[in-house]
Write a protein that holds these residues in place. Structure first.
Motif, PDB file in Angstrom:
ATOM      1  N   LEU A  38       0.827  -1.212   0.000  1.00 42.21           N
ATOM      2  CA  LEU A  38       0.000   0.000   0.000  1.00 42.21           C
ATOM      3  C   LEU A  38       0.859   1.259   0.000  1.00 42.21           C
ATOM      4  CD1 LEU A  38      -2.958  -0.917   2.373  1.00 42.21           C
ATOM      5  CD2 LEU A  38      -3.046  -0.481  -0.073  1.00 42.21           C
ATOM      6  N   ALA A  39       1.953   1.242   0.741  1.00 46.70           N
ATOM      7  CA  ALA A  39       2.816   2.426   0.817  1.00 46.70           C
ATOM      8  C   ALA A  39       3.551   2.674  -0.493  1.00 46.70           C
ATOM      9  CB  ALA A  39       3.816   2.260   1.959  1.00 46.70           C
ATOM     10  N   GLU A  40       3.967   1.620  -1.171  1.00 48.63           N
ATOM     11  CA  GLU A  40       4.804   1.771  -2.359  1.00 48.63           C
ATOM     12  C   GLU A  40       4.059   1.486  -3.655  1.00 48.63           C
ATOM     13  OE1 GLU A  40       8.236  -0.676  -1.683  1.00 48.63           O
ATOM     14  OE2 GLU A  40       8.614   0.217   0.281  1.00 48.63           O
ATOM     15  N   LYS A  41       2.769   1.260  -3.569  1.00 49.63           N
ATOM     16  CA  LYS A  41       1.931   0.983  -4.738  1.00 49.63           C
ATOM     17  C   LYS A  41       2.495  -0.156  -5.579  1.00 49.63           C
ATOM     18  CE  LYS A  41       0.036   5.576  -4.944  1.00 49.63           C
ATOM     19  NZ  LYS A  41      -0.212   6.782  -5.665  1.00 49.63           N
ATOM     20  N   GLU A  42       2.833  -1.213  -4.914  1.00 52.25           N
ATOM     21  CA  GLU A  42       3.370  -2.386  -5.603  1.00 52.25           C
ATOM     22  C   GLU A  42       2.337  -3.508  -5.572  1.00 52.25           C
ATOM     23  OE1 GLU A  42       6.971  -3.502  -3.655  1.00 52.25           O
ATOM     24  OE2 GLU A  42       8.111  -1.846  -4.492  1.00 52.25           O
ATOM     25  N   SER A  43       2.673  -4.582  -6.221  1.00 48.70           N
ATOM     26  CA  SER A  43       1.872  -5.790  -6.141  1.00 48.70           C
ATOM     27  C   SER A  43       2.823  -6.907  -5.743  1.00 48.70           C
ATOM     28  CB  SER A  43       1.221  -6.105  -7.493  1.00 48.70           C
ATOM     29  OG  SER A  43       2.216  -6.317  -8.466  1.00 48.70           O
ATOM     30  N   PHE A  44       2.299  -8.069  -5.419  1.00 49.56           N
ATOM     31  CA  PHE A  44       3.173  -9.213  -5.197  1.00 49.56           C
ATOM     32  C   PHE A  44       2.533 -10.453  -5.798  1.00 49.56           C
ATOM     33  CE2 PHE A  44       0.838  -8.925  -1.130  1.00 49.56           C
ATOM     34  CZ  PHE A  44       0.326 -10.210  -1.012  1.00 49.56           C
ATOM     35  N   GLN A  69      -8.204   0.863  -6.946  1.00 45.06           N
ATOM     36  CA  GLN A  69      -8.899   2.018  -6.367  1.00 45.06           C
ATOM     37  C   GLN A  69     -10.338   2.020  -6.845  1.00 45.06           C
ATOM     38  OE1 GLN A  69      -6.613   5.508  -7.428  1.00 45.06           O
ATOM     39  NE2 GLN A  69      -5.633   5.500  -5.434  1.00 45.06           N
ATOM     40  N   LYS A  70     -11.234   2.354  -5.930  1.00 46.45           N
ATOM     41  CA  LYS A  70     -12.637   2.502  -6.309  1.00 46.45           C
ATOM     42  C   LYS A  70     -12.762   3.753  -7.177  1.00 46.45           C
ATOM     43  CE  LYS A  70     -15.211   0.327  -2.555  1.00 46.45           C
ATOM     44  NZ  LYS A  70     -16.154   0.585  -1.449  1.00 46.45           N
ATOM     45  N   ILE A  71     -13.497   3.667  -8.239  1.00 45.95           N
ATOM     46  CA  ILE A  71     -13.634   4.786  -9.166  1.00 45.95           C
ATOM     47  C   ILE A  71     -14.374   5.961  -8.529  1.00 45.95           C
ATOM     48  CG2 ILE A  71     -14.650   5.535 -11.368  1.00 45.95           C
ATOM     49  CD1 ILE A  71     -14.116   2.689 -12.404  1.00 45.95           C
ATOM     50  N   GLU A  75     -11.008   5.234  -2.968  1.00 44.05           N
ATOM     51  CA  GLU A  75     -10.544   4.421  -1.844  1.00 44.05           C
ATOM     52  C   GLU A  75      -9.594   3.330  -2.342  1.00 44.05           C
ATOM     53  OE1 GLU A  75     -12.362   1.513   1.657  1.00 44.05           O
ATOM     54  OE2 GLU A  75     -13.672   2.243   0.074  1.00 44.05           O
ATOM     55  N   LYS A  76      -8.481   3.172  -1.608  1.00 42.07           N
ATOM     56  CA  LYS A  76      -7.510   2.133  -1.959  1.00 42.07           C
ATOM     57  C   LYS A  76      -7.957   0.788  -1.398  1.00 42.07           C
ATOM     58  CE  LYS A  76      -3.282   4.867  -2.106  1.00 42.07           C
ATOM     59  NZ  LYS A  76      -1.929   5.014  -1.530  1.00 42.07           N
ATOM     60  N   LEU A  77      -7.917  -0.204  -2.249  1.00 45.16           N
ATOM     61  CA  LEU A  77      -8.242  -1.561  -1.837  1.00 45.16           C
ATOM     62  C   LEU A  77      -7.154  -2.498  -2.330  1.00 45.16           C
ATOM     63  CD1 LEU A  77     -11.997  -1.614  -2.906  1.00 45.16           C
ATOM     64  CD2 LEU A  77     -11.121  -1.313  -0.595  1.00 45.16           C
ATOM     65  N   ILE A  78      -7.137  -3.674  -1.778  1.00 44.58           N
ATOM     66  CA  ILE A  78      -6.209  -4.703  -2.246  1.00 44.58           C
ATOM     67  C   ILE A  78      -7.034  -5.884  -2.734  1.00 44.58           C
ATOM     68  CG2 ILE A  78      -4.393  -6.335  -1.602  1.00 44.58           C
ATOM     69  CD1 ILE A  78      -3.530  -4.345   0.560  1.00 44.58           C
ATOM     70  N   LEU A  79      -6.793  -6.256  -3.966  1.00 40.69           N
ATOM     71  CA  LEU A  79      -7.413  -7.454  -4.517  1.00 40.69           C
ATOM     72  C   LEU A  79      -6.415  -8.592  -4.308  1.00 40.69           C
ATOM     73  CD1 LEU A  79      -9.619  -8.903  -6.154  1.00 40.69           C
ATOM     74  CD2 LEU A  79      -8.349  -8.268  -8.218  1.00 40.69           C
ATOM     75  N   MET A  80      -6.817  -9.594  -3.538  1.00 42.97           N
ATOM     76  CA  MET A  80      -5.892 -10.679  -3.214  1.00 42.97           C
ATOM     77  C   MET A  80      -6.518 -12.014  -3.605  1.00 42.97           C
ATOM     78  SD  MET A  80      -3.754 -11.473   0.279  1.00 42.97           S
ATOM     79  CE  MET A  80      -5.142 -11.602   1.364  1.00 42.97           C
TER      80      MET A  80
END
Length: 195
Positions: A38-44, A69-71, A75-80
């Motif tokens: 979330l801090a670095e806008k990365e994925s894994f 992000q919700k359009i 809001e920032k979300l994580i899709l996991m």
């Protein structure tokens, strides 16, 4: 998710992942990874977690996550995604254990033992081969048998061997093998396809 982890909608939605199912997802490595993401806008991708879940017991999970992000409100979300790879890991361990047992057995045999892949390439020679030929694993890998087989037997051997590889038929041939003293000795060579 509900079915796999034996949870329900009321006890799941609106909660942080770390608080779910009596905090069974409060895994330090996962927490660090999600916070960094979330801090670095990365994925894994393919993050492997082994954890003892209360309702499932020990499980190995493969996690992938991406920030979205919700359009409408940003809001920032994580899709996991979560893949249970417990059975695959257990199967891999069984195969490794079986291979280790085979190698131990093969190394103790006085006969020359080798294995080949489905294309007919020899992938393993036991110690008896090295003792007899004086050649290292490096010297006899990738069709290194050309160095060990009498030139008068090589063409017939190759023809028969490729026939066995292509058809799955058993292979059997008497041939001469060069020993480390430079002398050819007769051997009976047999191979059986494992199907």
């Amino acid at each position: 998710f509900y079915k796999t982890f034996h949870v329900n909608e009321a006890g799941t939605e609106g909660k942080r992942i770390y608080d779910l199912g009596n905090n069974q997802w409060d895994i330090p490595e996962l927490r660090t990874l999600l916070e960094r993401m979330l801090a670095e806008k990365e994925s894994f991708s393919d993050f492997e977690v082994t954890h003892n879940f209360q309702s499932l017991g020990p499980r190995t999970m493969l996690l992938n996550a991406q920030e979205i992000q919700k359009i409408n409100d940003g809001e920032k979300l994580i899709l996991m995604t979560i893949e249970d790879i417990t059975e695959r890991k257990q199967a891999t361990k069984l195969v490794e254990k079986s291979e280790e047992s085979f190698r131990q057995l093969a190394e103790l045999m006085p006969e020359k033992v080798s294995t080949a892949d489905a294309s007919g390439n020899i992938v393993y020679y036991n110690q008896s081969w090295h003792t007899y030929t004086g050649l290292s694993s490096e010297e006899i890998k990738d069709r290194g048998w050309d160095k060990m087989i009498h030139p008068g037997d090589l063409e017939e051997l190759t023809k028969r061997w490729m026939h066995s590889v292509e058809t799955g038929d058993d292979f059997e041939m008497e041939l001469r093998l060069l020993n480390k003293k430079g002398a050819y000795k007769w051997h009976l060579c047999r191979s059986v396809a494992l199907k």
